[in-house]
Design a protein around this motif. Sequence first.
Motif, mmCIF file in Angstrom:
data_model
loop_
_atom_site.group_PDB
_atom_site.id
_atom_site.type_symbol
_atom_site.label_atom_id
_atom_site.label_comp_id
_atom_site.label_asym_id
_atom_site.label_seq_id
_atom_site.Cartn_x
_atom_site.Cartn_y
_atom_site.Cartn_z
ATOM 1 N N PRO A 1 5.263 11.889 -10.513
ATOM 2 C CA PRO A 1 5.199 11.797 -11.969
ATOM 3 C C PRO A 1 4.072 10.299 -11.806
ATOM 4 O O PRO A 1 3.960 9.939 -10.971
ATOM 5 C CB PRO A 1 6.462 10.710 -11.414
ATOM 6 N N SER A 2 3.391 10.153 -13.376
ATOM 7 C CA SER A 2 2.706 9.303 -13.293
ATOM 8 C C SER A 2 2.974 8.581 -14.874
ATOM 9 O O SER A 2 3.149 9.411 -15.539
ATOM 10 C CB SER A 2 1.048 9.923 -13.596
ATOM 11 N N GLN A 3 2.837 7.266 -14.393
ATOM 12 C CA GLN A 3 2.716 6.661 -16.265
ATOM 13 C C GLN A 3 1.501 5.666 -16.403
ATOM 14 O O GLN A 3 1.709 5.208 -16.812
ATOM 15 C CB GLN A 3 3.862 5.951 -15.548
ATOM 16 N N SER A 4 0.860 6.390 -15.502
ATOM 17 C CA SER A 4 -0.446 5.997 -15.759
ATOM 18 C C SER A 4 -1.795 7.173 -16.462
ATOM 19 O O SER A 4 -1.174 7.899 -16.538
ATOM 20 C CB SER A 4 -1.323 5.354 -14.465
ATOM 21 N N ASN A 5 -2.866 7.025 -16.198
ATOM 22 C CA ASN A 5 -4.091 7.257 -16.806
ATOM 23 C C ASN A 5 -4.162 8.828 -15.986
ATOM 24 O O ASN A 5 -5.672 9.553 -15.666
ATOM 25 C CB ASN A 5 -5.136 6.594 -17.992
ATOM 26 N N PHE A 6 -3.820 9.071 -14.628
ATOM 27 C CA PHE A 6 -3.954 10.007 -13.519
ATOM 28 C C PHE A 6 -3.168 10.445 -13.107
ATOM 29 O O PHE A 6 -2.267 10.445 -13.610
ATOM 30 C CB PHE A 6 -5.115 9.179 -12.703
ATOM 31 N N VAL A 7 -3.012 10.972 -11.663
ATOM 32 C CA VAL A 7 -2.403 11.816 -11.000
ATOM 33 C C VAL A 7 -2.701 12.002 -9.606
ATOM 34 O O VAL A 7 -4.314 12.670 -9.102
ATOM 35 C CB VAL A 7 -1.937 13.656 -11.898
ATOM 36 N N PRO B 1 0.932 -1.596 -0.105
ATOM 37 C CA PRO B 1 0.459 -0.005 0.177
ATOM 38 C C PRO B 1 0.609 1.383 0.097
ATOM 39 O O PRO B 1 1.918 1.355 0.551
ATOM 40 C CB PRO B 1 -0.685 -0.097 1.417
ATOM 41 N N PRO B 2 0.190 2.184 -0.686
ATOM 42 C CA PRO B 2 -0.932 2.586 -1.123
ATOM 43 C C PRO B 2 -0.883 2.502 -2.722
ATOM 44 O O PRO B 2 -0.011 1.549 -3.501
ATOM 45 C CB PRO B 2 -1.181 4.357 -0.741
ATOM 46 N N THR B 3 -1.954 0.748 -2.877
ATOM 47 C CA THR B 3 -2.447 0.182 -3.952
ATOM 48 C C THR B 3 -3.573 0.687 -4.554
ATOM 49 O O THR B 3 -4.564 0.810 -3.542
ATOM 50 C CB THR B 3 -1.072 -1.142 -4.333
ATOM 51 N N TYR B 4 -3.869 -0.806 -5.711
ATOM 52 C CA TYR B 4 -5.293 -0.561 -5.698
ATOM 53 C C TYR B 4 -5.849 -1.264 -4.118
ATOM 54 O O TYR B 4 -5.960 -2.977 -4.288
ATOM 55 C CB TYR B 4 -5.397 -1.433 -7.304
ATOM 56 N N ASN C 1 1.535 1.575 -10.667
ATOM 57 C CA ASN C 1 0.716 1.404 -9.542
ATOM 58 C C ASN C 1 -0.531 2.084 -9.454
ATOM 59 O O ASN C 1 -0.124 3.802 -9.815
ATOM 60 C CB ASN C 1 1.974 2.405 -8.218
ATOM 61 N N ASN C 2 -1.200 1.982 -8.816
ATOM 62 C CA ASN C 2 -2.930 2.918 -8.703
ATOM 63 C C ASN C 2 -3.020 2.572 -6.866
ATOM 64 O O ASN C 2 -3.204 2.034 -6.773
ATOM 65 C CB ASN C 2 -4.005 1.761 -9.243
ATOM 66 N N PRO C 3 -2.682 3.956 -6.790
ATOM 67 C CA PRO C 3 -2.904 5.496 -7.087
ATOM 68 C C PRO C 3 -2.111 6.467 -7.795
ATOM 69 O O PRO C 3 -2.456 7.402 -7.404
ATOM 70 C CB PRO C 3 -4.223 6.100 -5.508
ATOM 71 N N THR C 4 -0.617 6.148 -7.062
ATOM 72 C CA THR C 4 0.266 6.680 -7.266
ATOM 73 C C THR C 4 0.927 6.967 -9.042
ATOM 74 O O THR C 4 1.320 8.005 -8.756
ATOM 75 C CB THR C 4 1.519 6.273 -6.433
ATOM 76 N N GLY C 5 0.351 6.204 -9.448
ATOM 77 C CA GLY C 5 1.140 6.447 -10.599
ATOM 78 C C GLY C 5 2.247 5.890 -10.933
ATOM 79 O O GLY C 5 2.936 5.652 -12.172
ATOM 80 N N ASP D 1 -10.769 10.990 -3.284
ATOM 81 C CA ASP D 1 -9.719 11.089 -2.323
ATOM 82 C C ASP D 1 -9.548 9.316 -2.184
ATOM 83 O O ASP D 1 -10.292 9.059 -1.458
ATOM 84 C CB ASP D 1 -11.267 12.405 -1.294
ATOM 85 N N VAL D 2 -8.343 9.286 -2.211
ATOM 86 C CA VAL D 2 -7.946 8.283 -2.081
ATOM 87 C C VAL D 2 -7.396 7.100 -0.545
ATOM 88 O O VAL D 2 -7.304 6.533 -0.253
ATOM 89 C CB VAL D 2 -6.980 7.427 -2.926
ATOM 90 N N GLY D 3 -7.662 9.157 0.699
ATOM 91 C CA GLY D 3 -7.268 8.476 1.366
ATOM 92 C C GLY D 3 -5.973 8.752 2.041
ATOM 93 O O GLY D 3 -5.567 8.392 3.236
ATOM 94 N N ILE D 4 -5.028 9.274 1.060
ATOM 95 C CA ILE D 4 -3.666 9.381 1.983
ATOM 96 C C ILE D 4 -3.547 10.975 1.944
ATOM 97 O O ILE D 4 -4.287 11.892 1.484
ATOM 98 C CB ILE D 4 -2.742 8.926 0.206
#
Length: 371
Positions: A297-303, A114-117, A165-169, A327-330
């Motif tokens: 920094p993000s390698q996904s489709n979110f920030v 964590p934090p992860t999906y 990684n989700n939610p960090t990218g 709000d992912v709780g971080i």
Amino acid sequence: MTSLSDLPIRDDLRGLSPYGAPQENVPIQLNVNENTHAIPEAVATDIVRALAIAVMGVNRYPDREFTDLRESLAAYLGHGLTPDNIWAANGSNEILQQTLQVFGGPGRSVLGFPPTYSMHSIIANATGTRWVTAERDSGYAISPETVVAAIEREQPDIVFLCSPNNPTGTALALETIVAAYDATPGILLIDEAYAEFADGDTALTLLEGRPRLIISRTMSKAFAFAGARLGYLAADPAITDALRLVRLPYHLSALTQAASVAALAHAPEMLAMVDDIKAQRDLIIATLPSLGYSPLPSQSNFVLFGGVADPHATFEALFEQGILIRDVGIPHHLRVSAGTEQETEIFLDALTSLKGHSTQSVADGVGRIQG
């Protein structure tokens, strides 16, 4: 009235909460990492034709082995994969569930970072698999040394790693995946739901000679197919044989198979929107610091971005303007999906207005979407 606590549910499920990402009918929905771009009209027309043909045969059960779909997925992935290397299910969540049904369960454990999906731990609990965790390195990275130390300490039966990684990218280096595989005698699953948005090498390059490695993918993100529910994996053929032990009969409907095969036939057109999404992601990352936020920094489709004094208040203020993010709780962080150019403009204007600037551009933008 009977409540949940009155029912004879399993003891290990008591007190748990179901997955609960908000579903609200607002103009700008950037909270669950969907691809907000519409499927090209010509592609949609071909998918509808395929569905029409499939409907004529729905009085019969679908192909239990989804042969055409596995052939299409193998061709799409490349890397020398054959249909025997491919398995598919109703979204990648069912892929994760079937994996844990086979290799996890009571008396076994799965290691995550964590934090992860969030569904990793939820599905673990649902299958009676003990969820154990380890800390990431700074910047949410995971080094080979960190992953090996965690595996040696926890001795898990399964390891879940998410890249990006989700939610960090955050993306994983292939060296970390190789180290994790070599350190565990059990199953290593790499969740590559956002692989098409990443710039680095995919873990698919590591499959040969590693029969305990599973690469999980989805058509929900890059293919804009979230509503169709099609997840899949690539692995040694022995893995797909194992999953047949727990899959429900005819688990993929004829309509799902037909729509997915038709979409894969248009992979270049479907993936053409990926570059635009990456551009919007990069624009968000480049703009947020000027507003006082700290994007990762993000390698996904979110920030994921920090520097949010009150995430709940910011979330609510954006929601009042018709914009839904996550709000992912971080602490002091929020996450936003990269949408269309118009959606990005409206989101950034809204954040600017919350910093004390004019709100007129936000109102104008929401009006354009509603109109």
